[in-house]
Design a protein around this motif. Structure first.
Motif, short mmCIF file in Angstrom:
data_model
loop_
_atom_site.label_atom_id
_atom_site.label_comp_id
_atom_site.label_asym_id
_atom_site.label_seq_id
_atom_site.Cartn_x
_atom_site.Cartn_y
_atom_site.Cartn_z
N GLU A 151 -10.98 -1.95 -7.81
CA GLU A 151 -11.87 -2.34 -6.72
C GLU A 151 -11.31 -3.52 -5.94
OE1 GLU A 151 -14.00 -0.36 -5.71
OE2 GLU A 151 -13.98 0.91 -7.49
N HIS B 40 -8.98 -2.28 -3.33
CA HIS B 40 -9.72 -1.96 -2.11
C HIS B 40 -10.05 -3.24 -1.35
CE1 HIS B 40 -10.30 2.32 -2.55
NE2 HIS B 40 -10.98 2.22 -3.69
N HIS C 163 -7.26 -4.51 0.60
CA HIS C 163 -7.05 -3.67 1.77
C HIS C 163 -7.90 -4.18 2.94
CE1 HIS C 163 -6.41 0.82 3.11
NE2 HIS C 163 -5.74 -0.03 3.86
N THR D 296 -10.16 -0.49 5.27
CA THR D 296 -10.19 0.77 4.51
C THR D 296 -10.61 1.97 5.35
OG1 THR D 296 -12.46 0.33 3.81
CG2 THR D 296 -10.70 -0.45 2.37
N GLU E 185 -7.32 5.50 -1.35
CA GLU E 185 -7.20 5.11 -2.76
C GLU E 185 -5.81 4.59 -3.12
OE1 GLU E 185 -9.73 4.79 -4.66
OE2 GLU E 185 -11.20 5.84 -3.40
N SER F 239 -5.87 0.70 -3.77
CA SER F 239 -6.67 0.36 -4.95
C SER F 239 -5.96 0.79 -6.24
CB SER F 239 -8.04 1.02 -4.86
OG SER F 239 -7.91 2.42 -4.69
#
Length: 683
Positions: free
Chosen positions: A474, A477, A480, A494, A502, A505
Motif C-alpha cells: 500500500e 501505491h 505513486h 495512480t 499495481e 505497489s
C-alpha cells in the motif's frame, strides 16, 4: 456564510477538512451545491464564443469541479474507513444522483463537440507530450461514458450507470454488515488450544474493542473476519470444529438468505454491465473493460493466467504431499478439507524449515516496519517523513506525516490508518484526499488503509510476513501518489491504466524482504535483538513454500472474474456458475479462492477491477522484471536505477503510455521468467 463546514474553506493543516465538525447531514446540501457549481462550470466551458483550444477547453475541464472533487475524496474516504448507519444512509441516497451527474457531464453535447474538434486536430495543435496525452485521455473518457451514443441510448446508458451505483453501494454495505455480524468467541482454554501468544493477545484486544468483558471470570477472545485474525486462526487453532466454523463464515459472506445476501445483486450487476457493453457495441463486458488496458484482449489475459495455472497445480500437488505428511504425523485420519490446509501447512513448514511464525512475529512490530518502509523510500527517492501527531485525522488511529524532498522542501502529506475496526471495510487500500497538479498548485495528500489486528494494550502490534508485505504494497501505491510530478490532475498519481497501477505497489514489496532491510529493522520488540541470521535464513528458505496454494487461489479468482464478465448475459445462479467454472479448471477442492463472487469487492463494490482482477499477476510480471534491474546493478538501492525508476514510473502518472514508460525504465519489454522464478514456479 453557511454554517456547513463542508461549504466553507478548509483551513486545517495542509488544507485538511475540519473532521471533528463534520456530520453525515452536512453531505447532502454540500453535494447539492457542488453539483450545481460544476454544472455551471461545464455549461460555461461549452458556451464559450471563442474557438476551442487546449487551454479554454481541455485544461479548463481538468480544472473544473474542484469543490465536488474534494467532497468526493472526503466522502468516499469516510464511507470506507469511518462509516456509520447515518453515513451509509447518505451514501445510498447519493449513489444514483452522483452517477447521474457524471453521465450528464460526459454526455454534454456542447462540451464533447469542443473536445472532439480538438482531438481531430491534435496533430496540428503543437501540443506538448503531456498536453496531447491529456487530450487523448479526456476524449477517451467521454467516449467510454457514452458521449457518441444516440439520444435514446444515452438515456438508457445513464439509467444503467445510476442503477449500478446503487447496487455497488448495497453490495459493499452488505459485505461490511456480514463481516461485522460474525464473532467467534473463545472463552475457555480448550477453545484457545494451539493459538500462540500473539494471536491470543490480538483476539483479546478485538474483544475489548467490541466492548466484550469477562465471561465466568475469564477473558473473552474474539476472532473476526479480519484477515489478520482469521488467517492465523486457521493456521494455529487445534480445534478443527472451530476452524470449520470460522472458514465457513469467511467464505460464506454474501452467500446467504438473510439481509446480507448478495447473490441477486451480483446477478443484476453482471446483467447491467453486459447491457452497458452492448450499448458500446461490444459482445460482453470483458471486451469493453479490456479495451482500455495494457492487455487489450481476453486472449492476452487468459494466456497469462494459463501460463501460471499448470505450474501452480504442480507446485500445490507437491505441497499437498507435505501437508498430508503433517496430517499423518499428527495422527489425523480425516480427509483433507479447506479448513485444514493452513493448519497442517503451518506444521509442515515448521517440520521442513524448523520455522514457526510465532517465533518470527515478535521481530516484526508495526512501528519498526513503518520505519523500514520510510527508510527505503529515503534511500531510493530522497524522501523524509516527519511525524505530525498534532494533525488530527478522521479517526484517532490515523497518523500524519509531512513528506519532505531531498532538499527539505514540503512535497505532500501522508496519512496512515492501520487497524481493523467495525466501521471500516476489510482489505487494504490507498486513496488520495488530494491529487498533485502543477496547474492547480496542489501537493498530494495520500492515505493508506490497512486492517491489522491491534496489539494488546501496552504492547506493540506484531505483523506477519504477509502483513509486512501488505504494508509495503500500500505504501508503494502511496509513493505513486506522493512522487507524482505532472501538470494536470487527470494524469496524476495512480490514475493510470488498471493493469499498470499495481506495478509501483508490488515493486515496492521487494524491499521488505531484503536482508539488509530486515537486519536493520526487524528487531525483537522485547529484547531489541536483531533478527538472527539463522532465523532470517529460515524465513528466506521458506518464502516460496505455499506459493502453489496461494497462486491457485489468486488465479482461480481471476479466472472466475474473467469468465463471469465474458458472458453475453448474466448467469441465472452466480454461485453455481462459480462452482462450474472452478470445476472446469480442476481447482483442487481443498484450495478454494481468494474471493467468492458474493463478497468480491474488487468486482462489485465498483467497476474498478471488474474483468480486471488479473492485473495483480500482469503487474507482477512487470515488477519482478523491474526489480531485476536493481539486482543486475548489484545494489538494491542503486542510485542510478532508482532515479530512472522515479522518472519513468513513480513520478510520471498517466502522462506517458505505460508500455513506453516501462521500456524507458527497463530498456525493453517485460519478460515473464522473473515472475515465475520469484513464485518458485519455474521448473
Amino acid at each position: 456564510m453557511s454554517t456547513n463546514p463542508l461549504l466553507q474553506d478548509w483551513a486545517g493543516p495542509h488544507g485538511l477538512p475540519p473532521f471533528a465538525d463534520i456530520r453525515p447531514a452536512h453531505f447532502q446540501p454540500a453535494f447539492d451545491a457542488a453539483l450545481a457549481e460544476h454544472r455551471a462550470e461545464i455549461d460555461a466551458i461549452a458556451a464559450q464564443a471563442e474557438a476551442p483550444s487546449f487551454a479554454n477547453t481541455v485544461a479548463a475541464f481538468d480544472a473544473s469541479g474542484r469543490r465536488l472533487t474534494r467532497l468526493e475524496h472526503l466522502f468516499y474516504t469516510l464511507t470506507a474507513s469511518a462509516t456509520s448507519p447515518e453515513l451509509q444512509a447518505v451514501q445510498r441516497a447519493l449513489a444514483a444522483p452522483l452517477a447521474a451527474h457524471s453521465s450528464a457531464v460526459y454526455m454534454h453535447a456542447g462540451l464533447f463537440a469542443r473536445i472532439e474538434a480538438l482531438f481531430e486536430q491534435r496533430e496540428r495543435l503543437g501540443l506538448g507530450a503531456e498536453q496531447r496525452r491529456l487530450l487523448e485521455r479526456v476524449h477517451l473518457d467521454f467516449l467510454r461514458a457514452g458521449a457518441r451514443l444516440a439520444p435514446e441510448a444515452k438515456a438508457r446508458y445513464a439509467a444503467v450507470m445510476s442503477r449500478l451505483a446503487e447496487l455497488n453501494t448495497r453490495f459493499a454495505q452488505n459485505v461490511l454488515a456480514a463481516e461485522n455480524g460474525y464473532q467467534l468467541r473463545l472463552a475457555t482454554e480448550d477453545e484457545l488450544a494451539g493459538l500462540p501468544d500473539f494471536l491470543r493477545a490480538a483476539a483479546r484486544q478485538a474483544a475489548v474493542d467490541r466492548g466484550l468483558g469477562e465471561v465466568d471470570g475469564g477473558s473473552v477472545h474474539v476472532i473476526t473476519l479480519s484477515r489478520s485474525l482469521i488467517v492465523p486462526f486457521l493456521s494455529f487453532s487445534a480445534r478443527r470444529d472451530l476452524r470449520e466454523q470460522a472458514w465457513r463464515a469467511w467464505v460464506g459472506r454474501g452467500d446467504d438468505t438473510g439481509a446480507t445476501d448478495n447473490r441477486a445483486i451480483c446477478r443484476e450487476i453482471l446483467a447491467l454491465r453486459a447491457e452497458q457493453a452492448r450499448l458500446h457495441g461490444h459482445a460482453c463486458y470483458a471486451d469493453y473493460a479490456l479495451e482500455d488496458t495494457m492487455a487489450r484482449s481476453q486472449g492476452a489475459v487468459m494466456r497469462l493466467l494459463e501460463c501460471v495455472w499448470q505450474p501452480a497445480l504442480a507446485a500445490q500437488a507437491r505441497e499437498r504431499e507435505a501437508v498430508q505428511g503433517a496430517m499423518a504425523a499428527a495422527g489425523a485420519t480425516h480427509a483433507l478439507a479447506p479448513w485444514d490446509w493452513r493448519f497442517y501447512a503451518e506444521q509442515a513448514k515448521r517440520a521442513r524449515f524448523e520455522l514457526d511464525e510465532a517465533e518470527v512475529k515478535p521481530y516484526f512490530s508495526l512501528d519498526r516496519m513503518v520505519a523500514a518502509m520510510f527508510d527505503c523510500a529515503s534511500r531510493l527517492f530522497g524522501l523524509q517523513f516527519k511525524a505530525r501527531p498534532d494533525i488530527a485525522g478522521y479517526h484517532p488511529d490515523v497518523r500524519a506525516y509531512e513528506v519532505l524532498d531531498a532538499a527539505g522542501r514540503l512535497s505532500g502529506l501522508f496519512l496512515q490508518d492501520n487497524f481493523a475496526r467495525p466501521t471500516k471495510r476489510s482489505g487494504a487500500w490507498m486513496n488520495a484526499l488530494r491529487n498533485q497538479s502543477r496547474a492547480l498548485g496542489t501537493t498530494p495528500v495520500i492515505l493508506n488503509n490497512n486492517n491489522f489486528a491491534r496489539g494488546a494494550a501496552g504492547e506493540p502490534t506484531l505483523l506477519s510476513f504477509d502483513d509486512v508485505r501488505t504494508l509495503f504494497h500500500e505504501f508503494g501505491h502511496g509513493l505513486h501518489g506522493l512522487l507524482s510530478d505532472v501538470e494536470h490532475e487527470r494524469l496524476s498519481g495512480t490514475q493510470v491504466l488498471r493493469d499498470f497501477v499495481e506495478l509501483p505497489s508490488q515493486l515496492y514489496e521487494h524491499w521488505m524482504a531484503e536482508p539488509q532491510v530486515l537486519k536493520t529493522f526487524a528487531r525483537h520488540w522485547q529484547t531489541d535483538e536483531p533478527l538472527p541470521d539463522a532465523l532470517l535464513a529460515k524465513v528466506q528458505a521458506a518464502r516460496q513454500f505455499g506459493q502453489g496454494y496461494e497462486t491457485l487461489r489468486y488465479t482461480a479468482s481471476a479466472i472466475v472474474d474473467m469468465a463471469a464478465h465474458a458472458l453475453p448475459e448474466a448467469p441465472e445462479d452466480v454461485v453455481a456458475f462459480e462452482a462450474e467454472t472452478l470445476a472446469r479448471w480442476k481447482l483442487p477442492p481443498e484450495v478454494g479462492v481468494n474471493h467468492r463472487l458474493t463478497h468480491f469487492q474488487h468486482l462489485f463494490s465498483s467497476a474498478g477491477y471488474a474483468a480486471g482482477y488479473y492485473v495483480y499477476l500482469w503487474a507482477e510480471v512487470l515488477d519482478c522484471d523491474a526489480f531485476d534491474a536493481f539486482v543486475e546493478a548489484g545494489d538494491v538501492f542503486d542510485a542510478g536505477v532508482a532515479a530512472r525508476l522515479r522518472e519513468c514510473i513513480y513520478s510520471s502518472g498517466n502522462s506517458r503510455e505505460p508500455g513506453e514508460a516501462f521500456r524507458s525504465f527497463r530498456g525493453r519489454d517485460p519478460v515473464v521468467e522473473p515472475m515465475l522464478k520469484d513464485r518458485g514456479l519455474l521448473v
